[in-house]
Design a protein around this motif. Sequence first.
Motif, PDB file in Angstrom:
ATOM      1  N   ARG A 130       0.851  -1.193   0.000  1.00 44.88           N
ATOM      2  CA  ARG A 130       0.000   0.000   0.000  1.00 44.88           C
ATOM      3  C   ARG A 130       0.887   1.243   0.000  1.00 44.88           C
ATOM      4  O   ARG A 130       1.639   1.488   0.936  1.00 44.88           O
ATOM      5  CB  ARG A 130      -0.911  -0.012   1.229  1.00 44.88           C
ATOM      6  N   ARG A 131       0.762   2.020  -1.053  1.00 43.44           N
ATOM      7  CA  ARG A 131       1.584   3.221  -1.199  1.00 43.44           C
ATOM      8  C   ARG A 131       0.838   4.486  -0.799  1.00 43.44           C
ATOM      9  O   ARG A 131       1.468   5.493  -0.482  1.00 43.44           O
ATOM     10  CB  ARG A 131       2.054   3.342  -2.656  1.00 43.44           C
ATOM     11  N   ALA A 132      -0.469   4.465  -0.835  1.00 45.15           N
ATOM     12  CA  ALA A 132      -1.248   5.649  -0.476  1.00 45.15           C
ATOM     13  C   ALA A 132      -2.630   5.248  -0.009  1.00 45.15           C
ATOM     14  O   ALA A 132      -3.144   4.191  -0.379  1.00 45.15           O
ATOM     15  CB  ALA A 132      -1.357   6.602  -1.669  1.00 45.15           C
ATOM     16  N   SER A 133      -3.205   6.095   0.840  1.00 44.67           N
ATOM     17  CA  SER A 133      -4.574   5.907   1.336  1.00 44.67           C
ATOM     18  C   SER A 133      -5.371   7.171   1.056  1.00 44.67           C
ATOM     19  O   SER A 133      -5.616   7.988   1.959  1.00 44.67           O
ATOM     20  CB  SER A 133      -4.567   5.591   2.831  1.00 44.67           C
ATOM     21  N   PRO A 134      -5.756   7.392  -0.186  1.00 41.30           N
ATOM     22  CA  PRO A 134      -6.493   8.607  -0.540  1.00 41.30           C
ATOM     23  C   PRO A 134      -7.792   8.720   0.243  1.00 41.30           C
ATOM     24  O   PRO A 134      -8.431   7.726   0.576  1.00 41.30           O
ATOM     25  CB  PRO A 134      -6.746   8.446  -2.037  1.00 41.30           C
ATOM     26  N   ILE A 135      -8.179   9.993   0.504  1.00 39.53           N
ATOM     27  CA  ILE A 135      -9.388  10.221   1.285  1.00 39.53           C
ATOM     28  C   ILE A 135     -10.641  10.071   0.431  1.00 39.53           C
ATOM     29  O   ILE A 135     -11.590   9.411   0.810  1.00 39.53           O
ATOM     30  CB  ILE A 135      -9.356  11.623   1.925  1.00 39.53           C
ATOM     31  N   GLY A 136     -10.629  10.683  -0.758  1.00 38.81           N
ATOM     32  CA  GLY A 136     -11.795  10.650  -1.624  1.00 38.81           C
ATOM     33  C   GLY A 136     -11.482  10.027  -2.969  1.00 38.81           C
ATOM     34  O   GLY A 136     -10.355   9.618  -3.256  1.00 38.81           O
ATOM     35  N   LEU A 137     -12.490   9.959  -3.806  1.00 41.65           N
ATOM     36  CA  LEU A 137     -12.318   9.341  -5.116  1.00 41.65           C
ATOM     37  C   LEU A 137     -11.392  10.171  -5.996  1.00 41.65           C
ATOM     38  O   LEU A 137     -10.572   9.622  -6.740  1.00 41.65           O
ATOM     39  CB  LEU A 137     -13.685   9.176  -5.787  1.00 41.65           C
ATOM     40  N   ALA A 138     -11.503  11.489  -5.920  1.00 42.95           N
ATOM     41  CA  ALA A 138     -10.646  12.340  -6.748  1.00 42.95           C
ATOM     42  C   ALA A 138      -9.177  12.133  -6.396  1.00 42.95           C
ATOM     43  O   ALA A 138      -8.307  12.058  -7.282  1.00 42.95           O
ATOM     44  CB  ALA A 138     -11.044  13.805  -6.567  1.00 42.95           C
ATOM     45  N   ASP A 139      -8.873  12.002  -5.094  1.00 36.89           N
ATOM     46  CA  ASP A 139      -7.499  11.748  -4.676  1.00 36.89           C
ATOM     47  C   ASP A 139      -7.022  10.397  -5.189  1.00 36.89           C
ATOM     48  O   ASP A 139      -5.862  10.240  -5.576  1.00 36.89           O
ATOM     49  CB  ASP A 139      -7.401  11.790  -3.151  1.00 36.89           C
ATOM     50  N   PHE A 152      -8.021   8.838  -7.955  1.00 36.55           N
ATOM     51  CA  PHE A 152      -7.730   8.965  -9.390  1.00 36.55           C
ATOM     52  C   PHE A 152      -6.384   9.665  -9.613  1.00 36.55           C
ATOM     53  O   PHE A 152      -5.602   9.265 -10.480  1.00 36.55           O
ATOM     54  CB  PHE A 152      -8.847   9.749 -10.077  1.00 36.55           C
ATOM     55  N   ARG A 153      -6.116  10.691  -8.796  1.00 42.23           N
ATOM     56  CA  ARG A 153      -4.877  11.442  -8.961  1.00 42.23           C
ATOM     57  C   ARG A 153      -3.661  10.571  -8.627  1.00 42.23           C
ATOM     58  O   ARG A 153      -2.645  10.613  -9.319  1.00 42.23           O
ATOM     59  CB  ARG A 153      -4.924  12.689  -8.072  1.00 42.23           C
ATOM     60  N   CYS A 154      -3.799   9.751  -7.578  1.00 38.37           N
ATOM     61  CA  CYS A 154      -2.693   8.858  -7.211  1.00 38.37           C
ATOM     62  C   CYS A 154      -2.418   7.831  -8.304  1.00 38.37           C
ATOM     63  O   CYS A 154      -1.265   7.518  -8.606  1.00 38.37           O
ATOM     64  CB  CYS A 154      -3.008   8.154  -5.898  1.00 38.37           C
ATOM     65  N   LEU A 155      -3.467   7.319  -8.905  1.00 36.88           N
ATOM     66  CA  LEU A 155      -3.288   6.341  -9.979  1.00 36.88           C
ATOM     67  C   LEU A 155      -2.561   6.957 -11.169  1.00 36.88           C
ATOM     68  O   LEU A 155      -1.743   6.307 -11.825  1.00 36.88           O
ATOM     69  CB  LEU A 155      -4.654   5.813 -10.431  1.00 36.88           C
ATOM     70  N   GLN A 156      -2.847   8.203 -11.453  1.00 33.53           N
ATOM     71  CA  GLN A 156      -2.212   8.867 -12.581  1.00 33.53           C
ATOM     72  C   GLN A 156      -0.725   9.128 -12.326  1.00 33.53           C
ATOM     73  O   GLN A 156       0.050   9.274 -13.265  1.00 33.53           O
ATOM     74  CB  GLN A 156      -2.929  10.184 -12.886  1.00 33.53           C
ATOM     75  N   GLN A 157      -0.334   9.152 -11.067  1.00 35.75           N
ATOM     76  CA  GLN A 157       1.031   9.518 -10.723  1.00 35.75           C
ATOM     77  C   GLN A 157       1.909   8.327 -10.361  1.00 35.75           C
ATOM     78  O   GLN A 157       3.081   8.500 -10.047  1.00 35.75           O
ATOM     79  CB  GLN A 157       1.004  10.514  -9.549  1.00 35.75           C
ATOM     80  N   LEU A 158       1.345   7.126 -10.382  1.00 36.55           N
ATOM     81  CA  LEU A 158       2.110   5.926 -10.038  1.00 36.55           C
ATOM     82  C   LEU A 158       2.106   4.952 -11.205  1.00 36.55           C
ATOM     83  O   LEU A 158       1.079   4.761 -11.867  1.00 36.55           O
ATOM     84  CB  LEU A 158       1.514   5.243  -8.800  1.00 36.55           C
ATOM     85  N   ASP A 159       3.227   4.315 -11.428  1.00 41.67           N
ATOM     86  CA  ASP A 159       3.334   3.286 -12.469  1.00 41.67           C
ATOM     87  C   ASP A 159       2.913   1.937 -11.898  1.00 41.67           C
ATOM     88  O   ASP A 159       3.240   1.613 -10.744  1.00 41.67           O
ATOM     89  CB  ASP A 159       4.769   3.197 -12.981  1.00 41.67           C
ATOM     90  N   ASP A 160       2.231   1.143 -12.735  1.00 39.77           N
ATOM     91  CA  ASP A 160       1.842  -0.226 -12.359  1.00 39.77           C
ATOM     92  C   ASP A 160       1.126  -0.261 -11.009  1.00 39.77           C
ATOM     93  O   ASP A 160       1.365  -1.145 -10.186  1.00 39.77           O
ATOM     94  CB  ASP A 160       3.074  -1.132 -12.331  1.00 39.77           C
ATOM     95  N   ALA A 161       0.275   0.704 -10.795  1.00 37.78           N
ATOM     96  CA  ALA A 161      -0.452   0.777  -9.524  1.00 37.78           C
ATOM     97  C   ALA A 161      -1.825   0.139  -9.660  1.00 37.78           C
ATOM     98  O   ALA A 161      -2.382   0.019 -10.757  1.00 37.78           O
ATOM     99  CB  ALA A 161      -0.596   2.231  -9.077  1.00 37.78           C
TER     100      ALA A 161
END
Length: 372
Positions: A47-56, A58-67
């Motif tokens: 687990r690399r991140a625990s975003p609070i909302g859906l927008a966060d 989506f943003r994390c997925l765009q910024q990580l490879d093979d996530a």
Amino acid sequence: MADDRFAAPPPEGFGRRLDEHAVDAGAAEPERPAGVVDSGVYVDGVRRASPIGLADTFRCLQQLDDAMAWIGLRRPSREQIASLAAEFQLPELAVEDAINAHQRPKLERYDDTLFVVLRAARYLDARDAVEFAELHLFLGPGFVITVRHGGTPDLAAVRRRLEAEPGVLALGPEAVLYAVLDRVVDGYAPVVAGLENDIDEIETEVFGGDPNASRRIYELSREVIQFQRAARPLLKVVEALSDGFDRYRTDEELRRRLRDVADHLTQVVERVDGFRHLLQSILTVNATLVSQVQNEEMRSLTAASFEQNEEVKRVSAWAAILFAPTLIGTVYGMNFTHMPELGWRYGYLFAVALMLAVCGALYLLFKRRGWL
């Protein structure tokens, strides 16, 4: 996630932003939007991140490879589902099913997206009843979305279990699906045990002559049928996943886990089928016992009615016998002046003899007919 948007390297300072989203073990967990139970972004099963909302997310997925994003929802709003559908290009028909719920267990493939419907069950000891809950899963390249419409199963436990096995979680969305399937099927075991205990109690009630046994048999039969509708179609879901092992190059570890789920599910389905046949037999036995009791009551009522009729006959016969001399005595007791019998010397003897003769004749008549 096989998409060009993940090809670019993370921007400078991205690690810090992920740490800001991560939940600190010593701090209170940030409040999530209503409907979002948990959301995590994983790379290689970690687990690399625990975003609070859906927008966060989506943003994390765009910024990580093979996530891979694992988004857990419970009774989400239509807007939240629409946001997910737009981001991951979810099939419209499946989205409508997820919103409306009330679906039977099934598996549907839409190109690279897999839509799975499961029905979890939980036995409530306080009410001696089974509670059912619907669970929908969307799986695609780099994402898993779980939509719950009830309180069961506990997907947080599934997430913790998989996070403790990063090697398995690194196998992708299918690993999450198989873990959820395993959790749902394992949750059937207490339900089977509870139903079996209820059936044992019903058997005792039936042979104990409990008048409420029929109602409880009916209610339990409905629960068993609902349980069948939850578990039996799941066999086809597991079979469909097994058929795709070679085509989708499923990892051997996941194949082993799914075979284990299939074995447990088969045992559950067989036992539930047995419960339904057993309840039908118990219902038949109960109907027979109730019929026997009713026949005994009818025989008792018939015997009582017969005895009552015999008493009525006897009373009626003696009333008729006693009525005859009363009638004769009443006629000769009118004391009219012009009654020839009043001056007759043998009038009294004649009246008494007439009374005895009439009474004797009536007695013999009633005796011959069995009234006396």
